[in-house]
Design a protein around this motif. Structure first.
Motif, PDB file in Angstrom:
ATOM      1  N   ILE A  77       2.470  -9.030  16.909  1.00  0.00           N
ATOM      2  CA  ILE A  77       1.520 -10.132  16.805  1.00  0.00           C
ATOM      3  C   ILE A  77       0.107  -9.568  16.857  1.00  0.00           C
ATOM      4  CG2 ILE A  77       0.641 -12.225  17.921  1.00  0.00           C
ATOM      5  CD1 ILE A  77       3.475 -12.733  18.900  1.00  0.00           C
ATOM      6  N   LEU A  78      -0.697  -9.957  15.897  1.00  0.00           N
ATOM      7  CA  LEU A  78      -2.111  -9.597  15.862  1.00  0.00           C
ATOM      8  C   LEU A  78      -2.907 -10.801  16.343  1.00  0.00           C
ATOM      9  CD1 LEU A  78      -2.185  -8.000  12.286  1.00  0.00           C
ATOM     10  CD2 LEU A  78      -1.944  -6.785  14.469  1.00  0.00           C
ATOM     11  N   VAL A  79      -3.714 -10.601  17.362  1.00  0.00           N
ATOM     12  CA  VAL A  79      -4.545 -11.683  17.904  1.00  0.00           C
ATOM     13  C   VAL A  79      -5.989 -11.408  17.524  1.00  0.00           C
ATOM     14  CG1 VAL A  79      -5.314 -12.884  19.975  1.00  0.00           C
ATOM     15  CG2 VAL A  79      -2.960 -12.055  19.830  1.00  0.00           C
ATOM     16  N   ALA A  80      -6.580 -12.329  16.759  1.00  0.00           N
ATOM     17  CA  ALA A  80      -7.950 -12.143  16.277  1.00  0.00           C
ATOM     18  C   ALA A  80      -8.969 -12.913  17.111  1.00  0.00           C
ATOM     19  CB  ALA A  80      -8.067 -12.545  14.812  1.00  0.00           C
ATOM     20  N   GLY A  81      -8.676 -13.106  18.392  1.00  0.00           N
ATOM     21  CA  GLY A  81      -9.670 -13.600  19.332  1.00  0.00           C
ATOM     22  C   GLY A  81      -9.744 -15.101  19.513  1.00  0.00           C
ATOM     23  N   ASP A  82     -10.499 -15.490  20.543  1.00  0.00           N
ATOM     24  CA  ASP A  82     -10.745 -16.886  20.926  1.00  0.00           C
ATOM     25  C   ASP A  82      -9.453 -17.636  21.226  1.00  0.00           C
ATOM     26  OD1 ASP A  82     -13.404 -16.344  20.661  1.00  0.00           O
ATOM     27  OD2 ASP A  82     -13.805 -17.850  19.135  1.00  0.00           O
ATOM     28  N   VAL A  83      -8.577 -16.997  21.990  1.00  0.00           N
ATOM     29  CA  VAL A  83      -7.386 -17.682  22.477  1.00  0.00           C
ATOM     30  C   VAL A  83      -7.789 -18.724  23.522  1.00  0.00           C
ATOM     31  CG1 VAL A  83      -5.142 -17.386  23.609  1.00  0.00           C
ATOM     32  CG2 VAL A  83      -5.951 -15.672  21.990  1.00  0.00           C
ATOM     33  N   LEU A  84      -8.882 -18.462  24.229  1.00  0.00           N
ATOM     34  CA  LEU A  84      -9.419 -19.403  25.204  1.00  0.00           C
ATOM     35  C   LEU A  84     -10.799 -19.871  24.766  1.00  0.00           C
ATOM     36  CD1 LEU A  84     -11.593 -17.404  26.632  1.00  0.00           C
ATOM     37  CD2 LEU A  84      -9.682 -16.763  28.077  1.00  0.00           C
ATOM     38  N   SER A  99       0.850  -1.194   0.000  1.00  0.00           N
ATOM     39  CA  SER A  99       0.000   0.000   0.000  1.00  0.00           C
ATOM     40  C   SER A  99       0.880   1.236   0.000  1.00  0.00           C
ATOM     41  CB  SER A  99      -0.901   0.021   1.237  1.00  0.00           C
ATOM     42  OG  SER A  99      -1.570   1.269   1.351  1.00  0.00           O
ATOM     43  N   PRO A 100       0.480   2.286  -0.725  1.00  0.00           N
ATOM     44  CA  PRO A 100       1.238   3.541  -0.674  1.00  0.00           C
ATOM     45  C   PRO A 100       1.155   4.213   0.690  1.00  0.00           C
ATOM     46  CG  PRO A 100      -0.789   3.799  -1.951  1.00  0.00           C
ATOM     47  CD  PRO A 100      -0.642   2.341  -1.678  1.00  0.00           C
ATOM     48  N   LYS A 101       0.185   3.791   1.505  1.00  0.00           N
ATOM     49  CA  LYS A 101       0.078   4.362   2.852  1.00  0.00           C
ATOM     50  C   LYS A 101       1.162   3.845   3.788  1.00  0.00           C
ATOM     51  CE  LYS A 101      -5.006   4.821   2.782  1.00  0.00           C
ATOM     52  NZ  LYS A 101      -6.249   4.408   3.486  1.00  0.00           N
ATOM     53  N   ILE A 102       1.675   2.648   3.523  1.00  0.00           N
ATOM     54  CA  ILE A 102       2.673   2.036   4.399  1.00  0.00           C
ATOM     55  C   ILE A 102       4.033   2.673   4.111  1.00  0.00           C
ATOM     56  CG2 ILE A 102       3.825  -0.131   5.027  1.00  0.00           C
ATOM     57  CD1 ILE A 102       1.260  -1.571   4.068  1.00  0.00           C
ATOM     58  N   THR A 103       4.699   3.132   5.157  1.00  0.00           N
ATOM     59  CA  THR A 103       5.960   3.851   4.970  1.00  0.00           C
ATOM     60  C   THR A 103       7.178   3.036   5.382  1.00  0.00           C
ATOM     61  OG1 THR A 103       5.700   4.868   7.156  1.00  0.00           O
ATOM     62  CG2 THR A 103       4.862   6.097   5.256  1.00  0.00           C
ATOM     63  N   LYS A 104       6.970   1.869   5.949  1.00  0.00           N
ATOM     64  CA  LYS A 104       8.089   1.038   6.404  1.00  0.00           C
ATOM     65  C   LYS A 104       7.680  -0.422   6.345  1.00  0.00           C
ATOM     66  CE  LYS A 104      10.872   0.108  10.551  1.00  0.00           C
ATOM     67  NZ  LYS A 104      11.035   0.457  12.000  1.00  0.00           N
ATOM     68  N   GLU A 105       8.569  -1.277   5.847  1.00  0.00           N
ATOM     69  CA  GLU A 105       8.277  -2.702   5.824  1.00  0.00           C
ATOM     70  C   GLU A 105       8.109  -3.237   7.247  1.00  0.00           C
ATOM     71  OE1 GLU A 105      11.179  -4.921   3.697  1.00  0.00           O
ATOM     72  OE2 GLU A 105      10.718  -3.995   1.753  1.00  0.00           O
ATOM     73  N   CYS A 106       7.107  -4.067   7.447  1.00  0.00           N
ATOM     74  CA  CYS A 106       6.914  -4.692   8.749  1.00  0.00           C
ATOM     75  C   CYS A 106       6.173  -6.012   8.572  1.00  0.00           C
ATOM     76  CB  CYS A 106       6.193  -3.779   9.728  1.00  0.00           C
ATOM     77  SG  CYS A 106       4.688  -3.040   9.108  1.00  0.00           S
ATOM     78  N   ASP A 107       6.403  -6.911   9.500  1.00  0.00           N
ATOM     79  CA  ASP A 107       5.817  -8.247   9.449  1.00  0.00           C
ATOM     80  C   ASP A 107       5.033  -8.514  10.725  1.00  0.00           C
ATOM     81  OD1 ASP A 107       7.206  -8.725   7.018  1.00  0.00           O
ATOM     82  OD2 ASP A 107       8.997  -9.294   8.157  1.00  0.00           O
ATOM     83  N   PHE A 108       3.866  -9.124  10.548  1.00  0.00           N
ATOM     84  CA  PHE A 108       3.032  -9.490  11.692  1.00  0.00           C
ATOM     85  C   PHE A 108       2.683 -10.966  11.618  1.00  0.00           C
ATOM     86  CE2 PHE A 108       2.290  -4.932  11.373  1.00  0.00           C
ATOM     87  CZ  PHE A 108       2.279  -4.529  12.700  1.00  0.00           C
ATOM     88  N   VAL A 109       2.635 -11.588  12.771  1.00  0.00           N
ATOM     89  CA  VAL A 109       2.058 -12.920  12.895  1.00  0.00           C
ATOM     90  C   VAL A 109       0.617 -12.766  13.356  1.00  0.00           C
ATOM     91  CG1 VAL A 109       2.026 -14.970  14.380  1.00  0.00           C
ATOM     92  CG2 VAL A 109       4.130 -14.294  13.244  1.00  0.00           C
ATOM     93  N   LEU A 110      -0.274 -13.514  12.727  1.00  0.00           N
ATOM     94  CA  LEU A 110      -1.690 -13.494  13.093  1.00  0.00           C
ATOM     95  C   LEU A 110      -2.045 -14.795  13.793  1.00  0.00           C
ATOM     96  CD1 LEU A 110      -4.651 -12.506  12.988  1.00  0.00           C
ATOM     97  CD2 LEU A 110      -4.762 -13.410  10.647  1.00  0.00           C
ATOM     98  N   LEU A 111      -2.564 -14.674  15.019  1.00  0.00           N
ATOM     99  CA  LEU A 111      -3.043 -15.815  15.792  1.00  0.00           C
ATOM    100  C   LEU A 111      -4.551 -15.708  15.947  1.00  0.00           C
ATOM    101  CD1 LEU A 111      -0.498 -15.954  18.773  1.00  0.00           C
ATOM    102  CD2 LEU A 111      -0.432 -17.293  16.669  1.00  0.00           C
ATOM    103  N   ALA A 112      -5.246 -16.821  15.803  1.00  0.00           N
ATOM    104  CA  ALA A 112      -6.697 -16.822  16.008  1.00  0.00           C
ATOM    105  C   ALA A 112      -7.153 -18.208  16.442  1.00  0.00           C
ATOM    106  CB  ALA A 112      -7.419 -16.419  14.716  1.00  0.00           C
ATOM    107  N   ASP A 113      -8.170 -18.237  17.260  1.00  0.00           N
ATOM    108  CA  ASP A 113      -8.900 -19.467  17.597  1.00  0.00           C
ATOM    109  C   ASP A 113      -7.984 -20.570  18.124  1.00  0.00           C
ATOM    110  OD1 ASP A 113     -11.662 -18.673  16.561  1.00  0.00           O
ATOM    111  OD2 ASP A 113     -10.421 -18.347  14.804  1.00  0.00           O
ATOM    112  N   LEU A 114      -7.132 -20.209  19.062  1.00  0.00           N
ATOM    113  CA  LEU A 114      -6.298 -21.228  19.695  1.00  0.00           C
ATOM    114  C   LEU A 114      -7.143 -22.139  20.599  1.00  0.00           C
ATOM    115  CD1 LEU A 114      -3.155 -21.821  19.750  1.00  0.00           C
ATOM    116  CD2 LEU A 114      -3.257 -20.922  22.070  1.00  0.00           C
ATOM    117  N   HIS A 115      -8.129 -21.558  21.269  1.00  0.00           N
ATOM    118  CA  HIS A 115      -9.061 -22.315  22.118  1.00  0.00           C
ATOM    119  C   HIS A 115      -8.331 -23.226  23.108  1.00  0.00           C
ATOM    120  CE1 HIS A 115     -12.830 -20.944  20.445  1.00  0.00           C
ATOM    121  NE2 HIS A 115     -12.340 -21.125  19.222  1.00  0.00           N
TER     122      HIS A 115
END
Length: 289
Positions: free
Chosen positions: A75-82, A36-52
């Protein structure tokens, strides 16, 4: 003829049970790149979801080791870790994982329907919710409950959405009023690359209309079982072959990355559908001739 049919049924049953056990106890790494032209710096995220409350090895050693190897910027957590209806001993799995990750990485935690559910329960449920929230706080993690945080170095804005529980009903998909997200979250960020952590992917078009450049979601568990050409078989709403089952989706210039999740609840079913650890590479737009 009957013995032959019975033998085939037994063989197939054993085969699917083996696949289910295998897929419930492993995960794969899936990577996406978004420019995206909005992003000004390279960055990496891990996405975790529904670990339950799932643990991949003692103290989730296999999962933590893999995340350390990936060395994300956050790290981006998209919920339901428990899982809501499991109690304190099981919730310690989620607490231990978040504490380990919080020591090593910035964690941006969006709430799922299971975290939300225990927060609304009286008595023991609310007590467990308070314990969990305090554990996150001690780990340096502040859940984004209809709140946001800005990362100016990369020109990112991360917002965590918690929708009303009526949007998780079985069998039906209630309509979401046009102004619901604006009233719940305020306006999307102007100028910054807007990341929305929204557990339920079924409202992706509403998220895109609100102004999310990137939505990260979970909830669908990949459809529990996956079939060639058909994808995920069943959704948490108990509908067959959901459109949003896992992967990358686009709408009006907006992107959603939908994790197939890492765990299970109620029935430990994952068939041809291993757990998924998602890596998202955000990149400034490159000039193309």
């Amino acid at each position: 003829m009957f013995p032959v049919i019975l033998t085939v049924i037994i063989i197939l049953t054993c085969f699917f049970l083996c696949v289910m056990y295998y897929d419930c106890n492993r995960f794969v790494t899936v990577e996406y790149e978004i420019e995206s032209p909005k992003i000004t710096k390279e960055c990496d995220f891990v996405l975790l979801a529904d670990l339950h409350n799932k643990s991949f090895g003692e103290q989730n050693r296999r999962l933590v080791r893999k995340i350390e190897e990936l060395a994300p910027d956050g790290i981006l957590v998209a919920g339901d870790v428990l899982t809501a209806f499991e109690r304190k001993r099981k919730h310690q799995v989620a607490i231990n994982l978040m504490q380990q990750l919080g020591e090593k990485f910035p964690v941006y935690y969006g709430m799922g329907n299971h975290e939300q559910r225990i927060g609304l329960e009286p008595g023991e449920g609310r007590e467990l919710y308070d314990i969990y929230m305090e554990s996150l706080h001690q780990a340096g993690i502040e859940p984004l409950i209809n709140e946001r945080v800005s990362l100016p170095a990369a020109n990112l804005n991360i917002c965590g959405l918690q929708i009303d529980r009526r949007y998780y009903r079985k069998f039906s998909r209630p309509g979401m009023p046009e102004n619901y997200l604006a009233e719940t979250l305020g306006k999307a960020s102007d100028g910054q690359f807007q990341i929305l952590i929204a557990h339920n992917p079924e409202y992706f078009r509403e998220y895109a209309a609100w102004g999310a450049d990137l939505t990260v979601s979970g909830h669908m568990h990949g459809g529990l079982m996956r079939l060639p050409f058909l994808g995920g078989v069943i959704s948490p709403r108990l509908t067959l072959f959901p459109h949003y089952d896992g992967g990358k989706f686009e709408s009006e210039g907006s992107v959603m990355i939908l994790s197939r999740g890492l765990g299970t609840h109620t029935l430990p079913v994952r068939i041809f559908n291993p757990g998924e650890l998602v890596v998202i590479h955000l990149r400034p737009a490159r000039n193309r001739q």
